[in-house]
Scaffold this active site. Structure first.
Site, mmCIF file in Angstrom:
data_model
loop_
_atom_site.group_PDB
_atom_site.id
_atom_site.type_symbol
_atom_site.label_atom_id
_atom_site.label_comp_id
_atom_site.label_asym_id
_atom_site.label_seq_id
_atom_site.Cartn_x
_atom_site.Cartn_y
_atom_site.Cartn_z
ATOM 1 N N ASP A 1 0.848 -1.073 0.094
ATOM 2 C CA ASP A 1 0.183 0.147 -0.048
ATOM 3 C C ASP A 1 0.963 1.148 0.056
ATOM 4 O O ASP A 1 2.255 1.079 0.258
ATOM 5 C CB ASP A 1 -1.173 -0.099 1.065
ATOM 6 C CG ASP A 1 -2.089 0.966 1.002
ATOM 7 O OD1 ASP A 1 -2.263 1.762 0.108
ATOM 8 O OD2 ASP A 1 -3.128 0.812 1.891
HETATM 9 C C1 NOJ Z 1 -3.895 4.102 0.247
HETATM 10 C C2 NOJ Z 1 -4.914 3.135 0.333
HETATM 11 O O1 NOJ Z 1 -5.138 2.577 1.578
HETATM 12 C C3 NOJ Z 1 -5.085 2.431 -1.102
HETATM 13 O O2 NOJ Z 1 -6.351 1.550 -0.956
HETATM 14 C C4 NOJ Z 1 -5.118 2.994 -2.374
HETATM 15 O O3 NOJ Z 1 -4.928 2.235 -3.284
HETATM 16 C C5 NOJ Z 1 -3.432 3.859 -2.206
HETATM 17 N N1 NOJ Z 1 -3.551 4.616 -1.070
HETATM 18 C C6 NOJ Z 1 -3.490 4.617 -3.488
HETATM 19 O O4 NOJ Z 1 -4.287 5.645 -3.500
#
Ligand code: NOJ
Length: 891
Positions: free
Chosen positions: A304
């Site tokens: 993530d």
């Molecule tokens: C953090 C989020 O938890 C995730 O779901 C997302 O895809 C990424 N940021 C990118 O924005």
């Protein structure tokens, strides 16, 4: 201004100076690698006794599953000829704001592999134009319609492809909804692993059938927003640790991921939180052990965003792609991978074999989805700006200017898919005196700001981080820009001639209600991602809890005091408490419209005025009080150094918990009314595969690609002559690679080994042992529309284990469901539902296998109904008989 944006600005200012000092000499400095590295994988915070993140090394190589062999063969040919720089380039993002998409990898253009574009979200193409803002995952869950979930996935996939997105960052199947207040539950499909699985699987199939790589996220146990991230410098305050036992992991949280992997998903995203004290992006048990060995995942695992907290540690634990590439603090031009990974391979710390596997997985996934074709577009939009041109690399100190937005319209006819999903999700919880459907002559008095679009502009709040106007989605990265908002008020005016609107959340004074007037009250409850705090809610529903926002209870009560007929319409991210008003005599109807995206209006009036009979069902239970849930699913507050979130309720979340404790919900999981009635008759059950307690033994893994293991020449990562560097962009190159000659003394984690582990008994192919999906029982039931209008019915099968089952198991668990097509009055359809080996199994932590508690005297019961409440029809596994009129198994 949103907290996240100001944080970025702050970082950008800070990094302006520091980049000048740090950047030129970092690359070849091995000591710097030590600074970036978490000191040791073994140094974990104490988690409560009994919760273990046991080590699992090495990373199982991808490529042995037959359904991926052709793609791996192509990838092998390419990767065998790549330089070290090209390999590293594909594993590492170019840095936050260093490209058009929310994530961008480096490229390997000699082989035609472009910089890959990774883009949110789970409900559409985020942060761009000319797209469709689809209903959220929770709304899909409420339809209980697999074909619609697929259609929405395919439409998202088509839009992603049209915009040039290689990897779509959805679906979300974690959080599962363990915590009703959890901020991002709405991105997924409901508080049950089987419902969540189907939502995920159909979405994945839809997206991937369009040639776009889907990403199943967030692995795993990402159940609350507050304290989800590590605060740099690492160790000051670690991300919260979700502590869960092995059985709970398998039977609840990992279940939808196994199904997604079985469906061939190309990418998995790790979670922010730790699991049992080890960060998800370097948790070897979760990535190497569960995902890649037991579940046989053949695609790529990405972190993530900014969840990576160590370079060597994450590589050894099974991470394949670092996103967005930056180290723990973005925009400084420093990374855990990129040039650092080049260093770690050259000095022998990370085995070349591991890097080869990372890259082969990435390239094979690209081939598997057929992206090696001329016709696959390059990104034609920018997630960073709506302007036509601007900096190509907005995160750079100095950037060339590019055309960044081409405003390609990818909407096609997807609005009709979105409307269909929104309509079919509409869940009527109460409808006394047949108040619904309404007539075009109904006199409607409409209250609540949720009834009409945000007057400040439908996209005025960054990533929907406000609750103003009709609530069509929660907030954060899981959103998309609305191209328009078809709001309820506009739609009501199209259907009824006499509509008066009161644009307020406080009941106006001086209202006189005439006989026959109907008050419609629009209320909402919102939540989202932790980088924004909205009305005191830091992602999770912290300040309002499960109550309606904007004092919605008071508005309903005031309307109910004036009007004899009140219809309540709720837009919500999850369960809300309705006790304050639901039994008031004038509250005749209650309608949950969930989060409908752009199609909030006509989808609602389609049902309110009877053009369609409602067929939505709750994807969670609605309790009478929040205290009806176990205390362990409350939000965790601050704790020094690391918040410990222990899943002590185990398998008992949502209806599983309420049932165990005989707590009657206000509205049961699956509840939803129709304008017609259905009978379920002629139920039959037939046996399939023979019941053995353990599944047949799995086949051994097939071969995976192998490469030369000789450490490459340092020259492969030297800066190319005349290379024009973009400052702070993340490259694989080093200033003096020839100086990296010795093996660095890296302290490998306890349990680190390079000899492969024995094949896990529960593995065997994508998802796990294929025998887990053997059909053990087939249930069929005839559904007849016994009412007077056309409608659809959902049939759910809940499994009850034999009474002599020695394992503590929830009384009933959803295991299968199907929905009929539209049935005309008096028409019938026979639905067939399959119960697999896994559906009857418990996860045995000792044998590490799925075991059926086979009993020769006590049957499995298959309860057939349309919610957990009022189940009276059941089939038995031993006698193979079905009968109605039984005492329901749960209150
Ligand atoms: C953090 C989020 O938890 C995730 O779901 C997302 O895809 C990424 N940021 C990118 O924005």
């Amino acid at each position: 201004m949103a907290r996240f944006t100001s944080f970025l600005v702050f970082l950008a200012i800070l990094s302006w100076g520091s980049a000048l000092v740090n950047r030129p000499d970092f690359a070849s400095d091995i000591l710097f690698l030590e600074k970036q590295e978490e000191p040791s994988l073994d140094k974990r915070d104490d988690v409560p006794a009994g919760f273990v993140a046991s080590p699992y090394y090495p990373t199982p190589k991808g490529g042995w599953s037959p359904s991926w062999s052709a793609s791996y063969a192509k990838a092998h040919l390419v990767v065998a000829n790549m330089t070290l720089a090209e390999k590293v380039n594909l594993t590492t993002g170019t840095g936050l704001l260093m490209g058009r998409c929310i994530g961008n990898t480096g490229s390997a253009l000699r082989f035609g592999i472009p910089s890959l574009c990774l883009q949110d979200s789970a409900l559409g193409i985020a942060a761009t134009d000319n797209i469709t803002a689809f209903p959220a995952g929770i709304t899909v869950g409420a339809t209980w319609n697999k074909a619609l979930a697929y259609a929405r996935g395919a439409a998202i996939g088509a839009e992603a492809r049209g915009k040039g997105v290689n990897i779509q960052l959805g679906p979300a199947v974690g959080p599962l909804g363990r915590k009703p207040r959890g901020g991002r539950n709405w991105e997924g499909f409901g508080a049950d692993p089987v419902l969540q699985s189907w939502g995920g699987v159909e979405t994945i199939k839809g997206i991937q059938d369009m040639g776009v790589i889907a990403t199943i996220k967030h692995f795993i146990a990402n159940e609350q927003e507050a304290y989800r991230m590590d605060i740099p410098p690492h160790g000051l305050m670690k991300a919260l640790s979700s502590n869960l036992d092995d059985r709970t992991l398998h039977e609840l949280y990992a279940w939808p991921f196994a199904d997604g992997i079985r469906a061939g998903v190309g990418a998995v995203m790790t979670a922010y939180n730790d699991v049992n004290g080890s960060a998800s992006s370097q948790n070897s048990k979760m990535m190497n052990g569960i995902l890649k060995d037991e579940m046989g995942f053949q695609g790529l695992i990405m972190s993530d965003w900014l969840a990576q907290i160590g370079g060597v540690s994450s590589a050894l634990a099974g991470l394949d792609m670092a996103m967005p590439g930056d180290g723990s603090v973005p925009l400084f031009g420093v990374a855990y991978w990129g040039y650092e990974l080049s260093t770690a391979v050259l000095n022998g710390t990370v085995p070349l074999e591991r890097l080869n596997d990372m890259v082969t997985r990435i390239v094979a996934t690209w081939y598997q989805l057929g992206q090696d074709v001329e016709s696959f577009p390059e990104p034609n939009f920018s997630a960073n700006t709506a302007d036509a041109s601007g900096p190509c690399y907005p995160g750079a100190l100095f950037s060339p200017t590019c055309v960044v937005n081409e405003y390609v319209n990818v909407q096609a006819n997807h609005a009709s898919v979105a409307r269909e999903v929104a309509r079919e999700a509409i869940t009527v919880l109460k409808n006394d005196n047949k108040t619904l459907p309404l007539l075009s002559t109904s006199v409607l008095r409409v209250f609540g700001t949720d009834a009409q679009k945000n007057p400040d502009g439908i996209n005025s709040c960054n990533q929907r981080s406000c609750n103003k106007g009709t609530l069509g989605m929660g907030w954060g990265s899981g959103t998309a820009n609305y191209p328009y908002m078809d709001d309820p008020l506009t739609a009501l005016k199209l259907k009824a001639a006499n509509v008066t609107y009161y644009d307020t959340d406080s009941f106006p004074s001086g209202i006189t209600a005439a006989t026959g007037d109907i008050a419609m009250v629009f209320v909402s409850s919102d939540s989202g991602e932790n980088q924004y705090t909205v009305e005191g809610n830091d992602g999770d529903r912290k300040s309002d809890g499960l109550q309606l926002w904007h004092k919605g209870d008071d508005l309903i009560k005031a309307a109910a005091a004036k009007y004899a007929t009140v219809i309540v319409v709720v837009h919500t991210v999850g369960p809300v408490l309705v006790e304050a008003w639901v039994d008031l005599p004038s509250v005749k109807a209650v309608v949950f419209a969930h989060l409908p995206g752009q199609e909030a209006g006509n989808s609602l009036t389609d049902v309110l005025f009877g053009d369609y009979s409602p067929s939505g069902h709750l994807p969670y239970s609605i309790p009478k009080a929040e205290s009806d849930y176990p205390a362990s699913v409350s939000l965790m507050g601050f704790q020094f150094f690391q918040v410990q979130d222990t899943f002590s309720e185990g398998l008992y979340i949502d209806y599983r918990y309420l049932n165990k404790h005989s707590i009657a919900p206000r509205y049961a999981f699956g509840h939803g009314l129709s304008y017609t009635t259905f009978s379920k008759t002629s139920a039959t059950v037939t046996a399939g595969k023979a019941m053995t307690s353990a599944p047949p033994t799995r086949a051994p893994k097939g071969p995976a690609p192998t490469y030369s293991e000789a450490i490459p020449s340092p020259a492969e990562v030297a800066w190319p002559t005349g290379f024009d560097r973009i400052w702070r962009y993340l490259y694989p190159y080093l200033d003096n690679p020839q100086d990296i000659t010795s093996t660095k003394a890296f302290t490998y984690p306890v349990g680190y080994q390079t000899t492969p582990q024995p094949d896990p008994v529960a593995g065997g192919d994508q998802g796990g042992n294929p025998a887990l999906w053997d059909v053990m029982f087939t249930i069929s039931v005839k559904v007849t529309n016994t009412g007077t209008v056309a409608g659809k019915e959902v049939v759910m099968v809940y499994v009850q284990y034999p009474t002599d089952n020695p394992w503590d198991t929830p009384i009933i668990q959803l295991r299968a469901f199907e929905k009929t097509a539209t049935l005309a009055a008096r028409a019938s359809a026979t639905l067939t539902l399959e119960i697999t080996r896994r559906d009857l199994s418990i996860w045995d932590v000792v044998s590490q296998n799925w075991i059926i508690p086979v009993s020769s005297s006590k049957p499995f019961l298959f309860w057939i109904g349309n919610s957990t409440a009022g189940l009276t029809l059941a089939c038995e596994s031993l006698s193979k008989t079905c009968s109605d009129g039984r005492t329901p198994p749960v209150v």
